[in-house]
Design a protein around this motif. Structure first.
Motif, PDB file in Angstrom:
ATOM      1  N   PRO A 592     -88.250 -34.615  32.362  1.00 18.18           N
ATOM      2  CA  PRO A 592     -87.479 -33.374  32.311  1.00 18.18           C
ATOM      3  C   PRO A 592     -88.191 -32.235  31.598  1.00 18.18           C
ATOM      4  CG  PRO A 592     -86.083 -35.259  31.794  1.00 18.18           C
ATOM      5  CD  PRO A 592     -87.490 -35.762  31.832  1.00 18.18           C
ATOM      6  N   ASN A 593     -89.090 -32.549  30.667  1.00 23.59           N
ATOM      7  CA  ASN A 593     -89.768 -31.497  29.897  1.00 23.59           C
ATOM      8  C   ASN A 593     -91.141 -31.145  30.448  1.00 23.59           C
ATOM      9  OD1 ASN A 593     -87.624 -31.358  28.004  1.00 23.59           O
ATOM     10  ND2 ASN A 593     -88.416 -33.182  26.958  1.00 23.59           N
ATOM     11  N   ALA A 594     -91.454 -31.597  31.655  1.00 25.75           N
ATOM     12  CA  ALA A 594     -92.769 -31.311  32.244  1.00 25.75           C
ATOM     13  C   ALA A 594     -93.027 -29.803  32.256  1.00 25.75           C
ATOM     14  CB  ALA A 594     -92.839 -31.875  33.652  1.00 25.75           C
ATOM     15  N   LEU A 595     -94.268 -29.427  31.974  1.00 24.60           N
ATOM     16  CA  LEU A 595     -94.671 -28.021  31.977  1.00 24.60           C
ATOM     17  C   LEU A 595     -95.339 -27.722  33.315  1.00 24.60           C
ATOM     18  CD1 LEU A 595     -95.051 -25.288  30.556  1.00 24.60           C
ATOM     19  CD2 LEU A 595     -97.191 -26.193  29.593  1.00 24.60           C
ATOM     20  N   CYS A 596     -94.695 -26.888  34.114  1.00 23.40           N
ATOM     21  CA  CYS A 596     -95.185 -26.565  35.450  1.00 23.40           C
ATOM     22  C   CYS A 596     -95.752 -25.149  35.448  1.00 23.40           C
ATOM     23  CB  CYS A 596     -94.057 -26.687  36.473  1.00 23.40           C
ATOM     24  SG  CYS A 596     -93.288 -28.331  36.515  1.00 23.40           S
ATOM     25  N   LEU A 597     -97.028 -25.029  35.690  1.00 26.24           N
ATOM     26  CA  LEU A 597     -97.722 -23.736  35.674  1.00 26.24           C
ATOM     27  C   LEU A 597     -98.215 -23.430  37.081  1.00 26.24           C
ATOM     28  CD1 LEU A 597     -99.779 -24.150  32.358  1.00 26.24           C
ATOM     29  CD2 LEU A 597     -97.563 -23.015  32.688  1.00 26.24           C
ATOM     30  N   GLY A 598     -97.626 -22.406  37.685  1.00 26.04           N
ATOM     31  CA  GLY A 598     -97.929 -22.101  39.064  1.00 26.04           C
ATOM     32  C   GLY A 598     -99.027 -21.078  39.240  1.00 26.04           C
ATOM     33  N   GLY A 600     -99.513 -17.219  40.087  1.00 25.31           N
ATOM     34  CA  GLY A 600     -98.922 -15.901  40.263  1.00 25.31           C
ATOM     35  C   GLY A 600     -97.545 -15.712  39.671  1.00 25.31           C
ATOM     36  N   GLY A 601     -97.151 -16.552  38.773  1.00 29.52           N
ATOM     37  CA  GLY A 601     -95.883 -16.349  38.085  1.00 29.52           C
ATOM     38  C   GLY A 601     -94.708 -16.984  38.799  1.00 29.52           C
ATOM     39  N   CYS A 602     -93.552 -16.911  38.171  1.00 33.13           N
ATOM     40  CA  CYS A 602     -92.345 -17.553  38.695  1.00 33.13           C
ATOM     41  C   CYS A 602     -91.858 -16.822  39.944  1.00 33.13           C
ATOM     42  CB  CYS A 602     -91.255 -17.553  37.624  1.00 33.13           C
ATOM     43  SG  CYS A 602     -89.773 -18.450  38.098  1.00 33.13           S
ATOM     44  N   ARG A 603     -91.483 -17.613  40.975  1.00 32.05           N
ATOM     45  CA  ARG A 603     -90.950 -17.014  42.203  1.00 32.05           C
ATOM     46  C   ARG A 603     -89.598 -17.620  42.569  1.00 32.05           C
ATOM     47  NH1 ARG A 603     -95.513 -14.920  44.835  1.00 32.05           N
ATOM     48  NH2 ARG A 603     -96.985 -14.340  43.196  1.00 32.05           N
ATOM     49  N   ILE A 604     -88.933 -18.215  41.585  1.00 30.42           N
ATOM     50  CA  ILE A 604     -87.638 -18.825  41.874  1.00 30.42           C
ATOM     51  C   ILE A 604     -86.652 -17.763  42.353  1.00 30.42           C
ATOM     52  CG2 ILE A 604     -85.667 -20.071  40.909  1.00 30.42           C
ATOM     53  CD1 ILE A 604     -88.112 -21.791  41.182  1.00 30.42           C
ATOM     54  N   CYS A 605     -86.633 -16.622  41.673  1.00 33.94           N
ATOM     55  CA  CYS A 605     -85.760 -15.515  42.058  1.00 33.94           C
ATOM     56  C   CYS A 605     -86.589 -14.408  42.699  1.00 33.94           C
ATOM     57  CB  CYS A 605     -85.024 -14.954  40.843  1.00 33.94           C
ATOM     58  SG  CYS A 605     -84.010 -16.170  39.980  1.00 33.94           S
ATOM     59  N   GLU A 606     -85.981 -13.690  43.640  1.00 32.22           N
ATOM     60  CA  GLU A 606     -86.696 -12.579  44.266  1.00 32.22           C
ATOM     61  C   GLU A 606     -87.025 -11.516  43.231  1.00 32.22           C
ATOM     62  OE1 GLU A 606     -85.948  -9.379  47.894  1.00 32.22           O
ATOM     63  OE2 GLU A 606     -84.878 -11.298  47.884  1.00 32.22           O
ATOM     64  N   LYS A 607     -86.101 -11.317  42.269  1.00 31.28           N
ATOM     65  CA  LYS A 607     -86.334 -10.380  41.170  1.00 31.28           C
ATOM     66  C   LYS A 607     -85.846 -11.035  39.885  1.00 31.28           C
ATOM     67  CE  LYS A 607     -85.521  -5.583  39.724  1.00 31.28           C
ATOM     68  NZ  LYS A 607     -85.230  -5.939  38.320  1.00 31.28           N
ATOM     69  N   CYS A 608     -86.685 -11.040  38.860  1.00 31.55           N
ATOM     70  CA  CYS A 608     -86.328 -11.672  37.599  1.00 31.55           C
ATOM     71  C   CYS A 608     -85.095 -11.010  36.989  1.00 31.55           C
ATOM     72  CB  CYS A 608     -87.500 -11.584  36.623  1.00 31.55           C
ATOM     73  SG  CYS A 608     -87.193 -12.428  35.047  1.00 31.55           S
ATOM     74  N   ALA A 609     -84.262 -11.804  36.334  1.00 29.58           N
ATOM     75  CA  ALA A 609     -83.033 -11.295  35.719  1.00 29.58           C
ATOM     76  C   ALA A 609     -83.309 -10.451  34.488  1.00 29.58           C
ATOM     77  CB  ALA A 609     -82.126 -12.465  35.336  1.00 29.58           C
ATOM     78  N   CYS A 621     -90.957 -21.300  36.107  1.00 34.54           N
ATOM     79  CA  CYS A 621     -92.352 -21.728  35.941  1.00 34.54           C
ATOM     80  C   CYS A 621     -93.218 -20.524  35.599  1.00 34.54           C
ATOM     81  CB  CYS A 621     -92.897 -22.358  37.220  1.00 34.54           C
ATOM     82  SG  CYS A 621     -91.969 -23.771  37.829  1.00 34.54           S
ATOM     83  N   SER A 622     -93.981 -20.642  34.532  1.00 35.25           N
ATOM     84  CA  SER A 622     -94.985 -19.623  34.233  1.00 35.25           C
ATOM     85  C   SER A 622     -96.207 -19.865  35.113  1.00 35.25           C
ATOM     86  CB  SER A 622     -95.378 -19.697  32.758  1.00 35.25           C
ATOM     87  OG  SER A 622     -94.301 -19.330  31.928  1.00 35.25           O
ATOM     88  N   SER A 623     -97.156 -18.950  35.028  1.00 35.70           N
ATOM     89  CA  SER A 623     -98.400 -19.123  35.783  1.00 35.70           C
ATOM     90  C   SER A 623     -99.487 -19.651  34.858  1.00 35.70           C
ATOM     91  CB  SER A 623     -98.844 -17.791  36.386  1.00 35.70           C
ATOM     92  OG  SER A 623     -99.242 -16.891  35.347  1.00 35.70           O
ATOM     93  N   MET A 624    -100.549 -20.208  35.452  1.00 36.49           N
ATOM     94  CA  MET A 624    -101.683 -20.671  34.660  1.00 36.49           C
ATOM     95  C   MET A 624    -102.304 -19.500  33.904  1.00 36.49           C
ATOM     96  SD  MET A 624    -103.460 -23.427  37.288  1.00 36.49           S
ATOM     97  CE  MET A 624    -104.703 -23.966  36.086  1.00 36.49           C
ATOM     98  N   GLU A 625    -102.404 -18.348  34.589  1.00 38.64           N
ATOM     99  CA  GLU A 625    -102.977 -17.170  33.937  1.00 38.64           C
ATOM    100  C   GLU A 625    -102.088 -16.690  32.797  1.00 38.64           C
ATOM    101  OE1 GLU A 625    -104.357 -17.167  38.242  1.00 38.64           O
ATOM    102  OE2 GLU A 625    -102.450 -17.475  37.171  1.00 38.64           O
ATOM    103  N   GLY A 626    -100.764 -16.788  32.981  1.00 39.03           N
ATOM    104  CA  GLY A 626     -99.846 -16.385  31.925  1.00 39.03           C
ATOM    105  C   GLY A 626    -100.060 -17.181  30.648  1.00 39.03           C
ATOM    106  N   TYR A 627    -100.521 -18.421  30.772  1.00 40.16           N
ATOM    107  CA  TYR A 627    -100.839 -19.251  29.616  1.00 40.16           C
ATOM    108  C   TYR A 627    -102.292 -19.084  29.153  1.00 40.16           C
ATOM    109  CZ  TYR A 627     -96.596 -21.906  28.701  1.00 40.16           C
ATOM    110  OH  TYR A 627     -95.337 -22.279  28.300  1.00 40.16           O
TER     111      TYR A 627
END
Length: 657
Positions: A592-598, A600-609, A621-627
């Protein structure tokens, strides 16, 4: 000298001579006592109270008058089938599925296909051993009458109970169908199982026929008993019933049917061709031969998961665990593998060679060995069936899991330990007691009997022991996949072009990468919860990554038509995101605590809240570059290509767990 044995809670008195074995006395008296090892004193299951003191019945000699209290068990026996009986011909009929461990019975109105009553009992023959071989040996050693009498009494009791439940009399029953594996059928019919104890293990029951039911179940004075044929000495009428219930024989799709019980029967094919095999899965998956193994009843651990650094268990009934059943056993081994408590060879990685589930319940090294033997045999059987038909595992389009174990087992755990091929996980469907469902179909209509007879000729039996590749396949499938290897294979199954283990020590956050984020060329800097600076400082990101010991590097490689091909970029990116999110969903079930780094950033939502709270924090999910990770360097340090040549585009992600 005769002694009085008072059996509780029935308060029934019996006589036994001094020197007689208590287990045998109880068997002869018609009392069910679980003795998975057949009375050899090795399973420790036949516990009874003798004058208030707990003893093993098989190791107790009658030497005086005794009060014997039997354990009161309430096993959860599966009777439901996903395939209801169809309208047929005739009046009232009975259908029985005689399993090695359990017996299920159904009372039907054959004309309408309506089920009027159903019920079940544990097979009393388990007092002679949990497996078929033990019972065959007992039958050949002079206990044939006892075994036959035990199962006939069980069926008679079920018959009376079903009739009472439906408000009808046994004399009103017109037809009875009976399915089971060849040994169970022959023991019920009073046919010596000698043929099943010697090569070539030829079946005796090869033709469907009807006989007077009263010759075997006296209360059914007006009924006819349908005897369903067997495919081979170890693939019986119960397998034919499963095929009828699932419609495998009418399917266009290549379908795998797996019925895992004390034996594992498997059928692979479709309407054009079918192959079947049987493998000795052993009784471990039903709780026998396991230190704290038990059937699925109150007090049994039925599910286990690895969460926050420890194994967490659920217990049937919600109280204190007293043992573990098959579904819990598979979960526990899968969770222990993910936790690194078991290595690829099955060795427990601690000094006391135990895996603690609760303060009192644990798995031993021998328990793990029993699971390896079972899963090695079943996986090898599936491989050889595919080889026999000249297909690959990837060609299989549908998987039916039949029986109680298949119904309650977590498919992900079964695939994690290699009991079933991981490439099939998303194709698995539990179909309940398919043998019982097929028995209902057979009881209701003569057409189904003709179909079953035809299937005997159409279904090719594959003798695993005679196949030269079986031993190698069996030995290979006894091994477990390392966690990284398993999840890499899972990623490839989802469609990634490449998946490989990632050395977490190679992940070195860089300030220059974060500076590129701060330039805000993508327009997300400071406006997305998963992007800098909101995903944490460089030090925060590094600290979080260092809490993980394992990782997977994931890549999707697409083809382009020209040097700059925007459509191909978007198409490949969309494919990569779909696969990445699917992989994250699956690995988070285990971690459950896995760190998923994609990418180009999170794309779960069309626009971040942002600046409102994140809508899906458990999926974000953050991006690899974000980290602060320079993707080309991460790929190079882990022996992975970053660029795959002209007219290609690559998207890279990683998951730490």
């Amino acid at each position: 000298m005769k002694n009085r044995i008072t059996v509780m809670p029935e308060k029934r008195n019996m006589e036994a001579a001094t020197g007689e074995n208590l287990l045998q006395v109880l068997r002869a008296g018609g009392f069910f006592v679980d003795a998975s090892c057949g009375g050899n004193g090795s399973c420790g299951k036949c516990k009874v109270l003798v004058d208030g003191e707990e003893k093993l019945a098989c190791r107790t000699t009658v030497d005086r008058d005794m009060v014997v209290a039997l354990p009161q068990e309430a096993a959860h026996i599966l009777t439901h089938s996903s395939t209801p009986a169809a309208p047929g011909d005739g009046g009232l009929c009975l259908a029985f599925d005689i399993g090695t461990t359990t017996v299920a019975g159904y009372l039907l109105n054959a004309q309408t296909g309506r089920e009027l009553a159903c019920g079940s009992q544990l097979n009393p023959q388990i007092s002679y051993g949990a497996d078929v071989i033990s019972r065959i040996q007992h039958a050949l050693n002079g206990r044939m009458e006892e075994l036959t009498g035990a199962i006939r009494n069980c069926v008679a009791e079920l018959t009376n109970a079903l009739c009472e439940q439906a408000g009808v009399g046994p004399h009103q029953i017109d037809a009875v169908s009976m399915v089971g594996n060849p040994a169970m059928q022959q023991l019920f019919l009073g046919i010596s199982p000698e043929n099943l104890a010697q090569i070539p293990f030829a079946p005796v029951l090869t033709q469907a026929k009807t006989v007077k039911a009263a010759d075997h179940i006296p209360v059914l004075e007006n009924a006819r008993l349908l005897i369903v044929p067997d495919v081979s000495g170890f693939v019986g009428a119960d397998t034919l019933a499963c095929v009828l219930a699932t419609g495998l024989h009418e399917a266009e799709e290549l379908t795998l049917l797996v019925d895992i019980g004390t034996n594992g029967e498997m059928v692979l094919g479709n309407k054009h061709r079918m192959a079947a095999c049987s493998t000795a899965a052993g009784p471990a998956l039903e709780g026998a031969n396991i230190q704290f193994g038990m059937r699925g009843q109150t007090g049994a651990i039925d599910h286990v998961r690895w969460e926050n650094g420890q194994l967490r268990c659920s217990v049937i009934g919600g109280g204190e665990a007293v043992g573990i059943c098959g579904s819990g056993l598979i979960d526990a081994v899968a969770a222990a593998l993910d936790a690194g408590l078991i290595n690829e060879r099955g060795r427990i990685q601690n000094d006391d060679h135990r895996i603690s589930l609760t303060d009192r319940i644990y798995l031993t090294q021998e328990d793990i060995r029993q699971v390896q033997l079972a899963k090695g045999a079943i996986a090898a059987g599936i491989e050889l069936l595919a080889a026999h038909l000249g297909v690959t595992l990837q060609d299989i389009q549908r998987v039916y899991l039949a029986g109680a174990f298949g119904t309650f087992m977590n498919p992900s755990s079964a695939c994690r330990i290699g009991l079933l091929p991981s490439v099939l996980e998303d194709k698995i469907l539990a179909v309940g007691n398919a043998a019982g469902g097929g028995a209902k179909i057979l009881a209701g209509t003569g057409r189904a009997v003709d179909t079953a007879q035809a299937l005997v000729g159409q279904m090719k039996f594959v003798e695993l022991a005679a196949a030269p590749q079986f031993q190698g396949s069996f030995a290979r499938n006894m091994r477990f996949s390392a966690s990284e290897s398993y999840w890499c294979q899972k990623a490839l199954t989802l469609g990634f072009s490449k998946a490989m283990p990632l050395d977490v020590a190679t992940l070195q956050p860089r300030q220059d990468v974060r500076d590129m984020c701060a330039a805000d060329r993508c327009g997300a800097y400071g406006k997305n919860w998963t992007c800098p600076p909101h995903c944490g400082s460089l030090a925060d990101c590094e600290k979080k990554m260092r809490t993980f010991s394992r990782g997977i590097l994931l890549q999707t490689v697409g083809k382009t038509e020209k040097a700059i091909d925007t459509k191909a970029y978007r198409r490949t990116e969309a494919e990569h995101l779909r696969q990445f999110h699917a992989f994250c969903d699956q690995i988070r079930k285990a971690f459950p605590n896995a760190l998923c780094l994609g990418s180009g950033g999170c794309r779960i939502c069309e626009k971040c809240a942002f600046p409102e709270p994140c809508r899906f924090p458990e999926k974000a999910c953050s991006s690899m570059e974000g980290y602060g990770l320079f993707v080309a360097q991460v790929c190079r340090d882990n022996g992975c290509e970053y660029h795959y040549g002209e007219k290609t585009v690559t998207y890279t992600a990683c998951v730490l767990f």
